[in-house]
Design a protein around this motif. Structure first.
Motif, short mmCIF file in Angstrom:
data_model
loop_
_atom_site.label_atom_id
_atom_site.label_comp_id
_atom_site.label_asym_id
_atom_site.label_seq_id
_atom_site.Cartn_x
_atom_site.Cartn_y
_atom_site.Cartn_z
N THR A 124 1.22 -1.46 0.58
CA THR A 124 0.37 0.45 -0.12
C THR A 124 1.39 0.99 -0.12
O THR A 124 1.74 1.07 0.85
CB THR A 124 -0.27 -0.01 1.32
N LEU A 125 0.67 2.49 -1.24
CA LEU A 125 1.56 3.31 -0.88
C LEU A 125 0.98 4.45 -1.12
O LEU A 125 -0.79 4.58 -1.08
CB LEU A 125 2.31 3.54 -2.40
N PHE A 126 1.54 5.94 -0.60
CA PHE A 126 0.67 6.96 -0.42
C PHE A 126 1.58 8.17 -0.59
O PHE A 126 2.34 7.82 -1.00
CB PHE A 126 0.52 7.13 1.14
N LYS A 127 0.90 8.72 -1.91
CA LYS A 127 1.56 10.05 -2.82
C LYS A 127 1.82 11.22 -1.29
O LYS A 127 0.70 11.95 -1.36
CB LYS A 127 0.71 10.00 -3.91
N GLU A 128 3.36 11.13 -1.32
CA GLU A 128 3.70 12.79 -0.77
C GLU A 128 4.10 13.38 -1.70
O GLU A 128 4.21 13.10 -2.68
CB GLU A 128 4.57 12.36 0.44
N VAL A 129 4.21 14.43 -0.95
CA VAL A 129 5.11 16.40 -1.74
C VAL A 129 5.84 14.67 -3.06
O VAL A 129 5.83 15.20 -4.18
CB VAL A 129 5.38 16.94 -0.99
N GLU A 130 7.13 14.28 -2.18
CA GLU A 130 8.16 13.99 -3.12
C GLU A 130 8.34 12.98 -3.89
O GLU A 130 8.63 12.02 -4.50
CB GLU A 130 9.82 13.76 -2.26
#
Length: 143
Positions: A124-130
């Motif tokens: 499971t991934l989360f889109k952060e600013v970087e």
């Protein structure tokens, strides 16, 4: 009217498809670091709040385990240099909804060229600013 609706639905689905290569690249970078025993490269793909879990299946019974990120990074850094391992990803099934992605990757795991076990990873991934970061990894393991 039907073609207008179809066109609108197609346009709405493009952002998710466009992000799939970015998500897959995050997983590939994770495994590049994994195979090189490069904890800095692995960490670059993971959230600080990473959760690591495994399900080991055997004739003696199934076992659920959890490992802290610190334990994982230490174990990677202390693998003997003469031990070679490869986790061969057989396919990627990527699903994205906004800033969350789920990736299902069946695999085979080899130690010194010999099949050790196989199973599936669920990221499971989360889109952060970087960029995309892995927040949860659970895998199955069976002989």
């Amino acid at each position: 009217m039907k073609s207008l609706l179809f066109g609108l639905l197609l346009l709405l689905s493009i952002p998710g498809h466009a992000q799939k290569p970015e998500v897959q690249q995050t997983i590939q970078t994770f495994f590049e670091g994994f195979h090189a025993k490069d904890t800095l490269k692995i960490k670059s793909t993971c959230s600080d709040k990473l959760v690591l879990q495994s399900i080991t299946e055997s004739p003696k019974g199934n076992k659920f385990s959890e490992e802290s990120p610190k334990e994982f990074y230490v174990s990677m850094a202390t693998i003997p240099a003469e031990m070679q391992f490869e986790e061969r990803i057989l396919s990627y099934n990527i699903q994205i909804d906004g800033t969350m992605a789920h990736v299902w990757t069946p695999y085979e795991f080899y130690i010194n060229g010999k099949l050790s076990h196989k199973g599936v990873n669920a990221f499971t991934l989360f889109k952060e600013v970087e960029g995309w970061k892995i927040v949860h990894l659970i895998d199955t393991r069976r002989k």
